[in-house]
Design a protein around this motif. Structure first.
Motif, short mmCIF file in Angstrom:
data_model
loop_
_atom_site.label_atom_id
_atom_site.label_comp_id
_atom_site.label_asym_id
_atom_site.label_seq_id
_atom_site.Cartn_x
_atom_site.Cartn_y
_atom_site.Cartn_z
N ALA A 1 -1.38 15.39 5.16
CA ALA A 1 -0.79 14.08 5.42
C ALA A 1 -0.52 13.66 6.60
CB ALA A 1 0.78 14.33 4.85
N ASP A 2 -0.60 12.37 7.16
CA ASP A 2 -0.42 11.97 8.37
C ASP A 2 0.89 11.19 8.46
OD1 ASP A 2 -0.72 10.06 10.71
OD2 ASP A 2 -2.55 11.18 11.07
N PRO A 3 1.64 11.17 9.78
CA PRO A 3 2.76 10.38 9.34
C PRO A 3 3.02 9.11 9.74
CG PRO A 3 2.83 11.61 11.63
CD PRO A 3 1.57 12.13 10.81
N ALA A 4 1.72 8.51 10.14
CA ALA A 4 1.53 7.20 10.30
C ALA A 4 1.13 6.61 8.92
CB ALA A 4 0.43 6.84 11.18
N ALA A 5 1.93 5.70 8.18
CA ALA A 5 1.59 5.42 6.82
C ALA A 5 0.52 4.54 6.51
CB ALA A 5 3.05 4.38 6.51
N TYR A 6 0.06 3.77 7.62
CA TYR A 6 -1.25 2.98 7.60
C TYR A 6 -2.45 3.71 7.75
CZ TYR A 6 -1.51 3.60 12.48
OH TYR A 6 -1.70 4.06 13.91
N ARG A 7 -2.40 4.83 7.97
CA ARG A 7 -3.59 5.68 8.13
C ARG A 7 -4.12 6.09 6.53
NH1 ARG A 7 -1.88 8.41 12.99
NH2 ARG A 7 -3.11 7.28 14.70
N ARG B 1 0.83 -1.26 -0.14
CA ARG B 1 -0.03 -0.09 -0.01
C ARG B 1 0.85 1.13 0.12
NH1 ARG B 1 -5.26 -0.68 1.23
NH2 ARG B 1 -5.11 1.14 2.71
N THR B 2 1.87 1.22 0.67
CA THR B 2 3.06 2.19 0.88
C THR B 2 3.42 2.64 -0.68
OG1 THR B 2 3.31 2.12 3.04
CG2 THR B 2 5.00 3.28 1.88
N ARG B 3 3.81 1.69 -1.39
CA ARG B 3 4.47 1.87 -2.57
C ARG B 3 3.43 2.21 -3.51
NH1 ARG B 3 5.79 -2.73 -4.77
NH2 ARG B 3 5.29 -4.26 -2.92
N VAL B 4 2.28 1.70 -3.87
CA VAL B 4 1.13 2.24 -4.52
C VAL B 4 0.84 3.59 -4.10
CG1 VAL B 4 -1.44 1.98 -4.97
CG2 VAL B 4 -0.01 0.06 -4.77
N ALA B 5 0.75 4.20 -2.77
CA ALA B 5 0.44 5.74 -2.60
C ALA B 5 1.64 6.41 -2.92
CB ALA B 5 0.24 5.76 -1.00
N ARG B 6 2.81 6.04 -2.59
CA ARG B 6 4.07 6.88 -2.86
C ARG B 6 4.24 7.29 -4.52
NH1 ARG B 6 9.49 4.72 -0.20
NH2 ARG B 6 9.06 5.34 2.13
N THR B 7 3.90 6.16 -5.23
CA THR B 7 3.93 6.46 -6.91
C THR B 7 2.98 7.34 -7.13
OG1 THR B 7 3.11 4.37 -7.28
CG2 THR B 7 5.24 4.28 -7.25
N GLY C 1 -1.71 8.63 5.04
CA GLY C 1 -0.80 8.21 5.65
C GLY C 1 0.48 8.32 4.72
N VAL C 2 1.62 8.86 5.29
CA VAL C 2 3.00 8.92 4.17
C VAL C 2 3.95 8.69 5.12
CG1 VAL C 2 1.96 10.73 2.76
CG2 VAL C 2 3.23 11.45 4.77
N ASP C 3 5.34 8.39 4.33
CA ASP C 3 6.48 8.43 4.91
C ASP C 3 7.11 9.90 4.94
OD1 ASP C 3 9.12 7.06 5.75
OD2 ASP C 3 9.68 8.28 4.06
N PRO C 4 7.31 10.34 5.87
CA PRO C 4 7.60 11.94 5.99
C PRO C 4 8.84 12.33 5.23
CG PRO C 4 7.20 11.29 8.23
CD PRO C 4 7.24 10.09 7.40
N ALA C 5 9.80 11.54 5.17
CA ALA C 5 11.01 11.77 4.18
C ALA C 5 10.67 11.78 2.76
CB ALA C 5 12.17 10.72 4.76
N ARG D 1 12.59 15.77 9.47
CA ARG D 1 12.82 15.55 8.02
C ARG D 1 12.93 16.73 7.12
NH1 ARG D 1 15.19 10.32 7.48
NH2 ARG D 1 14.17 8.92 8.86
N ALA D 2 12.29 17.92 7.67
CA ALA D 2 11.91 18.88 6.61
C ALA D 2 13.41 19.71 6.34
CB ALA D 2 11.10 20.09 7.32
N ALA D 3 13.56 20.24 5.24
CA ALA D 3 14.59 21.24 4.87
C ALA D 3 14.12 22.49 4.99
CB ALA D 3 15.23 20.92 3.60
N ASP D 4 15.17 23.44 5.03
CA ASP D 4 14.77 25.00 4.98
C ASP D 4 13.83 25.24 4.00
OD1 ASP D 4 16.41 25.05 7.30
OD2 ASP D 4 17.96 25.95 6.29
N GLY D 5 12.83 26.14 3.99
CA GLY D 5 11.97 26.52 3.30
C GLY D 5 10.71 25.67 3.05
N MET D 6 10.43 24.55 3.46
CA MET D 6 9.49 23.75 3.38
C MET D 6 8.26 24.03 4.57
SD MET D 6 10.91 19.94 2.99
CE MET D 6 11.90 19.26 1.41
#
Length: 387
Positions: free
Chosen positions: A282-288, A253-259, A294-298, A324-329
């Motif tokens: 987004a929610d940081p819990a990938a199963y939501r 499910r994570t791979r499907v959502a990511r792509t 649900g996402v992977d934050p990175a 995980r956030a960079a400057d400007g995000m």
């Protein structure tokens, strides 16, 4: 800290005072619905109506017929609740009041689409279809959502977009006359009841070494103690389904959502002018599942310009993104300010400061059109304190 208020076009249209009223709150931005699901909404200050009923999921502008010609899956135009280019007219009025407009686009949440195209729906382990949830593993659904995002996000007058439901949708749904609360379902049961067993997902399970009939049977077996009341709502997914099957289903499910997220954001950027901002709810819990997918934050912060994170009731979900956030995000804390819907406008200043401590650099206020006069006074006071 930049603050944006959510609005529907019908909150603004035919109300000459609406745009100035929103600007007077102290926000600099409005997140305006361009594609939205069915709803029944209160408009407590509108001079012409008090209730707007959006009968089905629709785009709140005139879709490009050339873009959608020959496609089986295509967006529905709104009815009398948002005729013509409602988004464009509302955006123009808001811009005239000095407000920056960003589009609000709901993607994988569409009951009418599921009703008219039964084959695209998420189907649970019992064989029950979810008409409101198009399955994002299906190529046709993915093509539709990608094209819809590119069109609905990049509307004239919009300087950015926020994508909601850009991932799996599942059991949770504010359905008409909902009656599914008889058994308390925690995160684990919600996840199991949201696993899809449509024809495409069954085929994909097989390709990934999961025999679909055995997996469905395992899910039903795992849920038996839930129906019997022998499992506490806080019981984890692995405890119910087992570590191996939990990992395998979540990986798929994570791979499907990511792509899908990668394709959608790329399509929006290809259609948008330079500098157009793209955020995901987004929610940081990938199963939501659901509006805040649900996402992977990175990963998501490598794809989008930032995230909008649900923070009503606590801002703890921000930290995995902040780490995980960079400057400007953009890390926007989404806070409900409608007391009748469980929001806390009276504690907005304190909640915003706590969110900032955990990494938030922007606020989203849900929802200026639905809030009472008293709620809006509390918002105005809180934003004046925040500066």
């Amino acid at each position: 800290m930049n603050s944006s208020a959510f609005l529907y076009p019908w909150d603004v249209l035919d109300d000459p005072d609406a745009a100035a009223r929103v600007a007077d709150l102290g926000v600099r931005q409005v997140t305006l619905a361009a594609a939205y699901h069915s709803t029944r909404a209160l408009t407590p200050r509108h001079p012409r109506h008090r209730i707007v009923t959006a009968a089905h999921a629709a785009v709140l502008y005139e879709p490009d017929e050339q873009r959608w010609a020959g496609r089986e899956l295509r967006p529905y135009a709104a009815g009398e609740w948002a005729p013509g280019d409602a988004f464009g007219r509302a955006a123009s009025a808001l811009a005239d009041a000095g407000l920056d407009v960003h589009s609000w686009v709901v993607l994988a949440h569409n009951s009418r689409l599921g009703a008219e195209h039964p084959g695209i729906r998420v189907v649970n382990a019992y064989g029950d279809p979810y008409p409101w949830a198009p399955c994002i593993a299906q190529p046709g659904v993915r093509a539709f959502l990608t094209a819809l995002a590119a069109e609905a996000a990049v509307r004239p007058g919009a300087h950015g977009a926020e994508l909601e439901s850009c991932g799996w949708y599942g059991l949770a749904h504010l359905h008409a006359h909902d009656k599914i609360a008889g058994v308390a379902l925690g995160d684990a049961a919600q996840y199991l009841m949201s696993l899809c067993f449509c024809a495409v997902c069954r085929e994909e399970y097989g390709r990934h070494g999961l025999e679909p009939r055995r997996l469905a049977a395992a899910v039903r077996t795992a849920l038996e103690p839930v129906w019997a009341g022998r499992t506490a709502p806080e019981t984890g997914i692995e405890k119910l389904l087992g570590a191996e099957l939990t990992a395998a289903t979540l990986d798929f499910r994570t791979r499907v959502a990511r792509t899908l997220q990668e394709e959608v954001v790329a399509a929006v950027r290809a259609a948008a002018p330079p500098g157009f901002q793209v955020l995901l709810h987004a929610d940081p819990a990938a199963y939501r599942c659901g509006a805040d997918t649900g996402v992977d934050p990175a990963h998501i912060l490598s794809v989008a310009d930032g995230v909008v994170v649900p923070c009503t009731g606590g801002a703890h979900r921000l930290k995995p993104f902040a780490d995980r956030a960079a400057d400007g995000m953009v890390l926007a804390a989404n806070l409900s300010v409608v007391s009748g819907l469980g929001g806390r406008p009276e504690t907005l200043a304190e909640d915003a400061r706590r969110a900032a401590e955990l990494g938030a650099n922007e606020l989203r206020l849900y929802h200026a059109g639905l809030a009472s006069d008293a709620d809006l006074r509390a918002v105005r006071h809180a934003l004046s304190r925040l500066g």
